[in-house]
Design a protein around this motif. Structure first.
Motif, PDB file in Angstrom:
ATOM      1  N   TYR A  71       8.250 -40.784   1.654  1.00 44.54           N
ATOM      2  CA  TYR A  71       6.932 -40.933   2.275  1.00 44.54           C
ATOM      3  C   TYR A  71       5.965 -39.931   1.635  1.00 44.54           C
ATOM      4  O   TYR A  71       6.318 -38.772   1.418  1.00 44.54           O
ATOM      5  CB  TYR A  71       7.059 -40.649   3.767  1.00 44.54           C
ATOM      6  N   GLY A  78       4.436 -55.855   6.016  1.00 49.06           N
ATOM      7  CA  GLY A  78       4.068 -55.738   7.428  1.00 49.06           C
ATOM      8  C   GLY A  78       4.973 -56.636   8.264  1.00 49.06           C
ATOM      9  O   GLY A  78       5.697 -57.476   7.713  1.00 49.06           O
ATOM     10  N   ASP A 119      -4.578 -49.215  11.405  1.00 50.65           N
ATOM     11  CA  ASP A 119      -4.434 -50.525  10.747  1.00 50.65           C
ATOM     12  C   ASP A 119      -5.664 -51.402  10.960  1.00 50.65           C
ATOM     13  O   ASP A 119      -5.965 -52.266  10.140  1.00 50.65           O
ATOM     14  CB  ASP A 119      -3.180 -51.228  11.261  1.00 50.65           C
ATOM     15  N   HIS A 156       1.156 -52.485   4.737  1.00 52.40           N
ATOM     16  CA  HIS A 156       1.170 -51.140   4.161  1.00 52.40           C
ATOM     17  C   HIS A 156       1.883 -51.112   2.816  1.00 52.40           C
ATOM     18  O   HIS A 156       2.796 -51.909   2.558  1.00 52.40           O
ATOM     19  CB  HIS A 156       1.908 -50.166   5.095  1.00 52.40           C
ATOM     20  N   ASN A 213      14.133 -45.381   7.514  1.00 49.63           N
ATOM     21  CA  ASN A 213      13.147 -45.316   8.600  1.00 49.63           C
ATOM     22  C   ASN A 213      13.579 -46.239   9.731  1.00 49.63           C
ATOM     23  O   ASN A 213      14.254 -47.242   9.496  1.00 49.63           O
ATOM     24  CB  ASN A 213      11.770 -45.773   8.104  1.00 49.63           C
ATOM     25  N   TYR A 215      14.692 -49.658   8.018  1.00 47.16           N
ATOM     26  CA  TYR A 215      14.562 -49.960   6.592  1.00 47.16           C
ATOM     27  C   TYR A 215      14.861 -48.772   5.697  1.00 47.16           C
ATOM     28  O   TYR A 215      14.663 -47.627   6.089  1.00 47.16           O
ATOM     29  CB  TYR A 215      13.198 -50.553   6.258  1.00 47.16           C
ATOM     30  N   GLU A 275      -0.516 -43.306   0.797  1.00 51.03           N
ATOM     31  CA  GLU A 275      -0.527 -44.446   1.705  1.00 51.03           C
ATOM     32  C   GLU A 275      -1.740 -45.330   1.466  1.00 51.03           C
ATOM     33  O   GLU A 275      -2.857 -44.827   1.245  1.00 51.03           O
ATOM     34  CB  GLU A 275      -0.533 -43.953   3.167  1.00 51.03           C
TER      35      GLU A 275
HETATM   36  C1  LIG Z   1       5.861 -44.473   7.219  1.00 48.08           C
HETATM   37  C2  LIG Z   1       6.073 -43.058   7.684  1.00 48.08           C
HETATM   38  C3  LIG Z   1       5.327 -42.518   8.705  1.00 48.08           C
HETATM   39  N1  LIG Z   1       5.555 -41.232   9.105  1.00 48.08           N
HETATM   40  C4  LIG Z   1       4.771 -40.716  10.223  1.00 48.08           C
HETATM   41  C5  LIG Z   1       3.273 -40.821  10.042  1.00 48.08           C
HETATM   42  C6  LIG Z   1       2.772 -41.064  11.447  1.00 48.08           C
HETATM   43  O1  LIG Z   1       2.537 -39.828  12.089  1.00 48.08           O
HETATM   44  C7  LIG Z   1       3.918 -41.763  12.158  1.00 48.08           C
HETATM   45  C8  LIG Z   1       3.708 -43.249  12.299  1.00 48.08           C
HETATM   46  O2  LIG Z   1       3.366 -43.745  11.015  1.00 48.08           O
HETATM   47  P1  LIG Z   1       2.721 -45.189  10.877  1.00 48.08           P
HETATM   48  O3  LIG Z   1       1.768 -45.442  12.000  1.00 48.08           O
HETATM   49  O4  LIG Z   1       2.199 -45.281   9.467  1.00 48.08           O
HETATM   50  O5  LIG Z   1       3.990 -46.107  11.058  1.00 48.08           O
HETATM   51  P2  LIG Z   1       4.041 -47.687  10.759  1.00 48.08           P
HETATM   52  O6  LIG Z   1       2.750 -48.327  11.135  1.00 48.08           O
HETATM   53  O7  LIG Z   1       5.297 -48.174  11.332  1.00 48.08           O
HETATM   54  O8  LIG Z   1       4.144 -47.725   9.180  1.00 48.08           O
HETATM   55  C9  LIG Z   1       5.168 -48.430   8.508  1.00 48.08           C
HETATM   56  O9  LIG Z   1       4.934 -49.774   8.746  1.00 48.08           O
HETATM   57  C10 LIG Z   1       5.080 -50.694   7.712  1.00 48.08           C
HETATM   58  C11 LIG Z   1       5.649 -51.963   8.281  1.00 48.08           C
HETATM   59  C12 LIG Z   1       5.792 -50.256   6.505  1.00 48.08           C
HETATM   60  O10 LIG Z   1       6.360 -51.050   5.759  1.00 48.08           O
HETATM   61  C13 LIG Z   1       5.704 -48.859   6.121  1.00 48.08           C
HETATM   62  O11 LIG Z   1       6.974 -48.382   5.733  1.00 48.08           O
HETATM   63  C14 LIG Z   1       5.126 -47.952   7.090  1.00 48.08           C
HETATM   64  O12 LIG Z   1       3.791 -47.788   6.688  1.00 48.08           O
HETATM   65  O13 LIG Z   1       5.081 -41.532  11.345  1.00 48.08           O
HETATM   66  C15 LIG Z   1       6.507 -40.436   8.513  1.00 48.08           C
HETATM   67  O14 LIG Z   1       6.695 -39.271   8.890  1.00 48.08           O
HETATM   68  N2  LIG Z   1       7.246 -40.941   7.485  1.00 48.08           N
HETATM   69  C16 LIG Z   1       7.074 -42.225   7.054  1.00 48.08           C
HETATM   70  O15 LIG Z   1       7.796 -42.660   6.114  1.00 48.08           O
END
Ligand SMILES: Cc1cn([C@H]2C[C@H](O)[C@@H](COP(=O)(O)OP(=O)(O)O[C@H]3O[C@H](C)C(=O)[C@H](O)[C@H]3O)O2)c(=O)[nH]c1=O
Length: 184
Positions: free
Chosen positions: A138, A120, A170, A62, A49, A132, A143
């Motif tokens: 995913y 986080g 969040d 997360h 990612n 990472y 989640e």
């Molecule tokens: C995590 C993930 C998200 N997505 C899609 C879902 C949403 O439409 C978009 C953004 O996702 P999100 O807002 O959950 O992204 P982050 O807030 O950066 O989430 C991550 O942030 C923290 C720091 C973490 O350690 C996790 O790996 C992960 O949860 O990407 C995907 O398609 N695949 C994925 O593996």
């Protein structure tokens, strides 16, 4: 590669050996054989990612639950972040321990976060590109997360609340006390 243990069992800070010369630098960002020796178990990363964040962006805390739990090997490709892991494994001797470290392009540090930990980070530089590897795919339905400001962990994010940029998702994550019984 230098390795530091942390106050979370199975969570390590890794620093690759950097080869510098007049052209610039080279380092192995991941070596399966060396990594497995350090972590002491086989690891099969299946998903990479990458995210970019501006200063003050806080993503997390997360984790994915159950069979989709993920171990992560995290680093920054640009900028600097405060990275945080929280041990949510009830059977762990370091259950509920919090580990924080600064990851930056300068220190080349990486953090390995085992399955069962929440993760986080807060962007400290004007912008940061975060990369990472995950050892599980995913799975939206799996989640889960915890509030970044949960008093149960009292994380010092080193930045004023007013400077934080947090997703609507969040902002409504639960407090640990409301989900502790469900944590595996
Ligand atoms: C995590 C993930 C998200 N997505 C899609 C879902 C949403 O439409 C978009 C953004 O996702 P999100 O807002 O959950 O992204 P982050 O807030 O950066 O989430 C991550 O942030 C923290 C720091 C973490 O350690 C996790 O790996 C992960 O949860 O990407 C995907 O398609 N695949 C994925 O593996």
């Amino acid at each position: 590669m230098k390795v530091e243990t942390t106050n979370i069992e199975g969570c390590y800070v890794l620093a690759p050996t950097v080869f510098k010369d007049k052209r610039g630098y080279f380092f192995e960002s991941f070596n399966q054989e060396q990594f497995e020796k350090v972590v002491g178990t086989a690891i099969n990363f299946v998903q990479d990612n990458q995210s970019k964040s501006s200063r003050g962006v806080l993503r997390g805390l997360h984790y994915q639950q159950g069979e989709y739990a993920q171990a992560k090997l995290v680093r920054v490709l640009e900028g600097e972040v405060l990275d945080v892991a929280v041990d949510l494994r009830k059977d762990s001797p370091t259950y509920k321990n919090v580990f924080t470290t600064v990851l930056s392009l300068e220190n080349n540090k990486q953090l390995f976060i085992p399955r069962g930990c929440a993760h986080g980070f807060l962007t400290l530089s004007e912008s940061a590109t975060f990369f990472y590897k995950c050892d599980n795919f995913y799975n939206k339905e799996s989640e889960a997360g915890l509030r970044y400001d949960d008093p149960a962990f009292a994380i010092n994010w080193q930045m004023k609340e007013s400077e934080l940029i947090i997703s609507e998702k969040d902002k409504v994550l639960p407090y640990f006390k409301h989900i502790e019984t469900k944590v595996s």
